[in-house]
Design an enzyme around this catalytic site. Structure first.
Site, mmCIF file in Angstrom:
data_model
loop_
_atom_site.group_PDB
_atom_site.id
_atom_site.type_symbol
_atom_site.label_atom_id
_atom_site.label_comp_id
_atom_site.label_asym_id
_atom_site.label_seq_id
_atom_site.Cartn_x
_atom_site.Cartn_y
_atom_site.Cartn_z
ATOM 1 C CG ASP A 110 61.810 48.374 5.081
ATOM 2 O OD1 ASP A 110 61.349 47.460 5.780
ATOM 3 O OD2 ASP A 110 62.936 48.879 5.267
ATOM 4 C CE1 TYR B 108 64.851 49.415 10.911
ATOM 5 C CE2 TYR B 108 66.809 50.099 9.703
ATOM 6 C CZ TYR B 108 65.532 49.561 9.710
ATOM 7 O OH TYR B 108 64.935 49.186 8.533
ATOM 8 C CG HIS C 232 60.100 43.454 3.133
ATOM 9 N ND1 HIS C 232 59.284 44.102 4.024
ATOM 10 C CD2 HIS C 232 61.213 44.216 3.014
ATOM 11 C CE1 HIS C 232 59.881 45.218 4.429
ATOM 12 N NE2 HIS C 232 61.042 45.313 3.844
#
Length: 321
Positions: free
Chosen positions: A127, A239, A294
């Site tokens: 990820d 982020y 995921h």
């Protein structure tokens, strides 16, 4: 800019080990390293010092514990180190958003590698940790003998694909949501961290029926780490800098690369996995697991471990030839 050579910082070892998660696999040790600029990095290590280094970079919202199955598996032949990234878990979390730019995160890995007494490693990322792993491999290719990424495409593929495919833009909507101050952190805490729990367990985003579902103890470990005061701000700050760092100036990956992908990933469209091949100028192996989510290395740990072993041994054999 990314790939600029930055002078590495020396580390000092802490004498005391950190023991925060009680169900630690036998034979592992918690360590903390200190940067000269007083930034502490926490990691968990398994396997003997002196063996080849395998460095593991987790994603969001995770910490070193997401690699517990790999720490057990690979310690026989590697010094396996699962890091808490900057801002996560027991690693320090600088207060300024600018301290989480990708340049800083890439340099962290370079500095940690050197502080551990190594000049190269097998680098594995999942990820967001996969994003960092790709960038380290691009910027410091001499430090990465083999690259393994789980459920994250080459960063250039990601940025190009997301602009052309509204469906991926929607799936990545949380990238934009995270640009807001304080509110994303608050949303994670509502209803006893319901959002955090549902990411791993819900039908839409979590590990499926055929997967290795998280136990109550596993969930508690995540809740313990992310319920600490301010524990979500550092991770979300990663982020909050992404749009200032992409697109990349350099793209090529020159070491053997394995990309593992759970096809039921709710956040990343599988088409990006095959496109990634364009940027790898060496042996590239892609394996897509149709029933996996995921959270691949936790969802299907036995299969993932076998695929990694095959890739590592295959490349060793090829080099000897």
């Amino acid at each position: 800019s990314l790939c600029t050579s930055i002078h590495s910082n020396a580390f000092q070892c802490s004498a005391s080990a950190l023991l925060t998660i009680s169900n630690l696999p036998a034979g592992n040790s918690h360590k903390t390293h200190f940067l000269k600029r007083w930034l502490r990095f926490h990691y968990v290590a398994a396997g003997e010092r002196g063996k080849p280094l395998m460095l593991l970079l987790h994603g969001f919202p995770e910490f070193w514990y997401s690699w517990r199955h790999q720490l057990r598996e690979f310690k026989s032949e590697y010094r396996v180190v699962a890091l808490d990234l900057r801002g996560y878990g027991e690693t320090d979390a600088p207060s300024h958003k600018e301290d989480y730019k990708l340049d800083c995160l890439i340099t962290d890995i370079k500095d940690i590698l050197e502080s551990l007494g190594y000049n190269k490693c097998v680098l594995i990322g999942h990820d967001w940790g996969g994003m960092i792993a790709w960038l380290v491999a691009i910027c410091y290719p001499e430090m990465v003998t083999k690259l393994i990424v789980v459920n994250f495409p080459h960063p250039s593929v990601f940025t190009e694909y997301i602009l052309r495919h509204p469906s991926q833009l929607i799936k990545s909507g949380y990238y934009f949501f995270f640009q807001m101050p304080w509110f994303p952190e608050f949303m994670f805490t509502v209803n006893d961290f319901k959002v955090l729990k549902s990411l791993f367990t819900s039908q839409a985003t979590g590990i499926g029926r055929k997967g290795c579902r998280l136990t109550a103890e596993d969930i508690e470990a995540y809740l313990y780490v992310f319920s600490q005061p301010g524990a979500l701000t550092g991770p979300i700050n990663h982020y909050r800098n992404i749009f200032s760092c992409l697109p990349l100036q350099h793209h090529e990956v020159i070491m053997p690369t394995l990309l593992l992908w759970g096809e039921r990933d709710a956040f990343m469209e599988v088409e990006m996995a095959e496109i990634t091949r364009i940027y790898v100028k060496n042996h590239f192996r892609l394996t897509i697991l149709s029933e996996a989510s995921h959270w691949l290395q936790q969802d299907q740990p036995d299969i993932v471990n076998k695929l990694i072993w095959t890739f590592l041994k295959e490349e060793t054999t090829r080099k000897r030839e």
